[in-house]
Motif scaffolding. Structure first.
Motif, PDB file in Angstrom:
ATOM      1  N   ILE A  14       2.206   2.820   7.823  1.00 18.23           N
ATOM      2  CA  ILE A  14       1.038   3.184   8.135  1.00 18.23           C
ATOM      3  C   ILE A  14       0.682   4.123   8.371  1.00 18.23           C
ATOM      4  CG2 ILE A  14      -1.346   2.137   8.198  1.00 18.23           C
ATOM      5  CD1 ILE A  14      -0.393   1.739   5.934  1.00 18.23           C
ATOM      6  N   ASP A  15       1.181   4.396   9.872  1.00 18.62           N
ATOM      7  CA  ASP A  15       1.062   5.729  10.378  1.00 18.62           C
ATOM      8  C   ASP A  15       0.976   7.357   9.582  1.00 18.62           C
ATOM      9  OD1 ASP A  15      -0.070   4.579  11.875  1.00 18.62           O
ATOM     10  OD2 ASP A  15       1.910   4.126  13.590  1.00 18.62           O
ATOM     11  N   LYS A  16       2.651   7.515   9.161  1.00 19.86           N
ATOM     12  CA  LYS A  16       3.261   8.693   8.516  1.00 19.86           C
ATOM     13  C   LYS A  16       1.942   8.546   7.270  1.00 19.86           C
ATOM     14  CE  LYS A  16       6.862   8.951  11.407  1.00 19.86           C
ATOM     15  NZ  LYS A  16       6.209  10.303  12.033  1.00 19.86           N
ATOM     16  N   ALA A  17       1.599   7.668   6.933  1.00 22.58           N
ATOM     17  CA  ALA A  17       0.391   7.548   5.334  1.00 22.58           C
ATOM     18  C   ALA A  17      -0.282   8.248   5.921  1.00 22.58           C
ATOM     19  CB  ALA A  17       0.483   6.670   4.486  1.00 22.58           C
ATOM     20  N   ARG A  18      -1.029   7.862   6.939  1.00 23.36           N
ATOM     21  CA  ARG A  18      -2.435   8.847   7.650  1.00 23.36           C
ATOM     22  C   ARG A  18      -1.979   9.920   8.041  1.00 23.36           C
ATOM     23  NH1 ARG A  18      -3.484   3.476  11.548  1.00 23.36           N
ATOM     24  NH2 ARG A  18      -4.246   2.270   9.960  1.00 23.36           N
ATOM     25  N   GLU A  19      -0.931  10.418   8.575  1.00 23.93           N
ATOM     26  CA  GLU A  19      -0.229  11.638   8.539  1.00 23.93           C
ATOM     27  C   GLU A  19       0.069  12.954   6.984  1.00 23.93           C
ATOM     28  OE1 GLU A  19       2.385  14.046  11.424  1.00 23.93           O
ATOM     29  OE2 GLU A  19       3.073  11.746  11.358  1.00 23.93           O
ATOM     30  N   LEU A  45       1.019  -1.024   0.365  1.00 24.30           N
ATOM     31  CA  LEU A  45       0.037   0.028   0.276  1.00 24.30           C
ATOM     32  C   LEU A  45       0.833   1.025   0.307  1.00 24.30           C
ATOM     33  CD1 LEU A  45      -3.111   1.075   0.048  1.00 24.30           C
ATOM     34  CD2 LEU A  45      -2.426   1.094   2.888  1.00 24.30           C
ATOM     35  N   GLY A  46       2.029   1.113   0.799  1.00 22.08           N
ATOM     36  CA  GLY A  46       2.654   2.423   1.098  1.00 22.08           C
ATOM     37  C   GLY A  46       2.106   3.757   1.282  1.00 22.08           C
ATOM     38  N   GLY A  47       2.432   4.628   0.236  1.00 25.15           N
ATOM     39  CA  GLY A  47       1.551   6.180   0.739  1.00 25.15           C
ATOM     40  C   GLY A  47      -0.259   6.303   0.334  1.00 25.15           C
ATOM     41  N   GLU A  67      -8.483  -3.483  -0.196  1.00 28.00           N
ATOM     42  CA  GLU A  67      -8.167  -3.538   0.421  1.00 28.00           C
ATOM     43  C   GLU A  67      -6.575  -3.291   0.400  1.00 28.00           C
ATOM     44  OE1 GLU A  67      -9.316  -7.090   2.614  1.00 28.00           O
ATOM     45  OE2 GLU A  67     -10.967  -7.029   1.983  1.00 28.00           O
ATOM     46  N   GLY A  68      -6.113  -2.579   1.590  1.00 28.08           N
ATOM     47  CA  GLY A  68      -4.550  -2.758   1.420  1.00 28.08           C
ATOM     48  C   GLY A  68      -3.505  -3.624   2.179  1.00 28.08           C
ATOM     49  N   TRP A  69      -2.196  -3.905   1.812  1.00 26.37           N
ATOM     50  CA  TRP A  69      -1.587  -5.072   2.268  1.00 26.37           C
ATOM     51  C   TRP A  69       0.076  -3.706   2.860  1.00 26.37           C
ATOM     52  CZ3 TRP A  69      -2.351  -9.394   5.218  1.00 26.37           C
ATOM     53  CH2 TRP A  69      -3.968  -9.769   4.729  1.00 26.37           C
ATOM     54  N   GLU A  70      -0.097  -3.824   3.930  1.00 24.55           N
ATOM     55  CA  GLU A  70       1.123  -2.939   4.016  1.00 24.55           C
ATOM     56  C   GLU A  70       2.493  -3.889   5.154  1.00 24.55           C
ATOM     57  OE1 GLU A  70       4.827  -1.670   3.899  1.00 24.55           O
ATOM     58  OE2 GLU A  70       2.894  -0.817   2.612  1.00 24.55           O
ATOM     59  N   ILE A  71       2.931  -4.429   5.505  1.00 28.69           N
ATOM     60  CA  ILE A  71       4.051  -4.949   6.547  1.00 28.69           C
ATOM     61  C   ILE A  71       4.102  -3.838   7.003  1.00 28.69           C
ATOM     62  CG2 ILE A  71       6.477  -4.403   5.507  1.00 28.69           C
ATOM     63  CD1 ILE A  71       6.148  -7.665   6.424  1.00 28.69           C
ATOM     64  N   LEU A 122     -11.286   1.891   2.196  1.00 32.89           N
ATOM     65  CA  LEU A 122     -10.164   1.152   1.926  1.00 32.89           C
ATOM     66  C   LEU A 122      -9.998   1.049   3.415  1.00 32.89           C
ATOM     67  CD1 LEU A 122      -7.313   0.410   1.255  1.00 32.89           C
ATOM     68  CD2 LEU A 122      -6.352   2.121   2.240  1.00 32.89           C
ATOM     69  N   GLN A 123      -9.975  -0.044   3.171  1.00 28.80           N
ATOM     70  CA  GLN A 123      -9.847  -0.801   4.715  1.00 28.80           C
ATOM     71  C   GLN A 123      -7.877  -1.577   4.773  1.00 28.80           C
ATOM     72  OE1 GLN A 123     -11.785  -4.791   5.280  1.00 28.80           O
ATOM     73  NE2 GLN A 123     -10.404  -5.396   7.316  1.00 28.80           N
ATOM     74  N   VAL A 124      -7.127  -0.989   5.910  1.00 32.37           N
ATOM     75  CA  VAL A 124      -5.975  -1.226   5.654  1.00 32.37           C
ATOM     76  C   VAL A 124      -5.594  -2.535   6.790  1.00 32.37           C
ATOM     77  CG1 VAL A 124      -3.529  -0.213   6.494  1.00 32.37           C
ATOM     78  CG2 VAL A 124      -5.312   1.327   5.792  1.00 32.37           C
ATOM     79  N   HIS A 125      -5.107  -3.410   6.246  1.00 28.84           N
ATOM     80  CA  HIS A 125      -4.513  -4.338   7.047  1.00 28.84           C
ATOM     81  C   HIS A 125      -2.795  -4.112   7.194  1.00 28.84           C
ATOM     82  CE1 HIS A 125      -7.875  -6.793   5.813  1.00 28.84           C
ATOM     83  NE2 HIS A 125      -7.690  -6.541   4.337  1.00 28.84           N
ATOM     84  N   ILE A 126      -2.056  -4.662   8.389  1.00 32.94           N
ATOM     85  CA  ILE A 126      -0.635  -4.158   8.633  1.00 32.94           C
ATOM     86  C   ILE A 126      -0.343  -5.311   8.850  1.00 32.94           C
ATOM     87  CG2 ILE A 126       1.102  -3.590  10.502  1.00 32.94           C
ATOM     88  CD1 ILE A 126      -1.111  -1.157  10.643  1.00 32.94           C
TER      89      ILE A 126
END
Length: 239
Positions: A180-185, A152-154, A171-175, A202-206
């Motif tokens: 993800i916190d920075k992308a939200r900010e 997902l990246g940014g 549904e975005g996947w990011e490890i 968008l549903q985010v999966h970490i």
């Protein structure tokens, strides 16, 4: 990158991360990197790239034999000096994260290569001019259903797809949780996680995108694969 209608096991093909444009330097390779010579972190977190005038005070520079007819004084001044602001620079378990802000866009640079992995354009123009734009053509050629984004990246792909197809379920996947916190900010990812007026979201999966235990049992209508590390396609995809 690759998109595919899912049935059993889709084949994964990847494209190189988005190359830096001439905003930083002329392209020298297919995946140019942002080097230390281009950016130097300062205490103010602001980097300036200034063209130095080497002519003496009493010498007149030679005339340009090929003057630019359409160059305005404002454009010339902008070419002389451009300011780039580093919004955040952090090392995580998975990445070296660098987020850079310019007057035209905001960019996510990852790992030691400093390749650009996400772009958020400012103003009315949404298109990036790179492979993320092509992802928008996936929804109308697959069956109705959720679409997954591996890497997902940014959130560049998610932004573009929901802008054109607002009712999509992504549904975005990011490890990397910190990424993800920075992308939200900095990239407005949290806005995409809210259900919009027509039900798109968008549903985010970490988690690891290859962790099949976490995937939707019914599968996806399509999958976008955008996974890279150190400027290379992940070894799992090469195998």
């Amino acid at each position: 990158m690759f998109w595919s209608s899912i049935s059993l096991s889709p084949t994964a093909i990847a494209s190189p991360p988005f190359p830096l444009t001439e905003l930083f330097f002329p392209p020298l390779s297919s995946t140019p990197t942002l080097t230390a010579a281009t950016f130097k972190l300062r205490s103010s977190s602001t980097c300036r790239c200034t063209k130095t005038d080497l002519t003496s005070q009493h010498e007149e520079p030679p005339p340009n034999p090929y003057p630019k007819q359409d160059e305005t004084p404002q454009a010339a001044a902008a070419a002389e000096e451009e300011t780039f602001q580093v919004l955040t620079a952090i090392h995580t378990q998975y990445n070296d994260i660098l987020i850079v802000d310019t007057p035209q866009s905001r960019m996510l640079l990852l790992d030691s290569t400093h390749n650009v992995h996400s772009v958020l354009q400012k103003g009315d123009e949404k298109w990036t001019g790179s492979y993320w734009d092509e992802f928008v053509s996936l929804p109308p050629i697959v069956t109705e259903g959720p679409i997954a984004i591996y890497g997902l990246g940014g959130g560049t792909a998610a932004h573009l797809m929901l802008d054109v197809w607002p009712s999509l379920q992504l549904e975005g996947w990011e490890i990397d949780e910190i990424l993800i916190d920075k992308a939200r900010e900095y990239f407005g990812l949290s806005n995409l996680e809210k259900c919009n007026d027509v039900g798109g979201q968008l549903q985010v999966h970490i988690d690891d995108a290859f962790s099949h235990e976490q995937h939707r049992p019914s599968g996806y209508a399509g999958i976008i694969i955008d996974l890279f590390s150190d400027g290379k396609v992940l070894s799992q995809l090469q195998e």
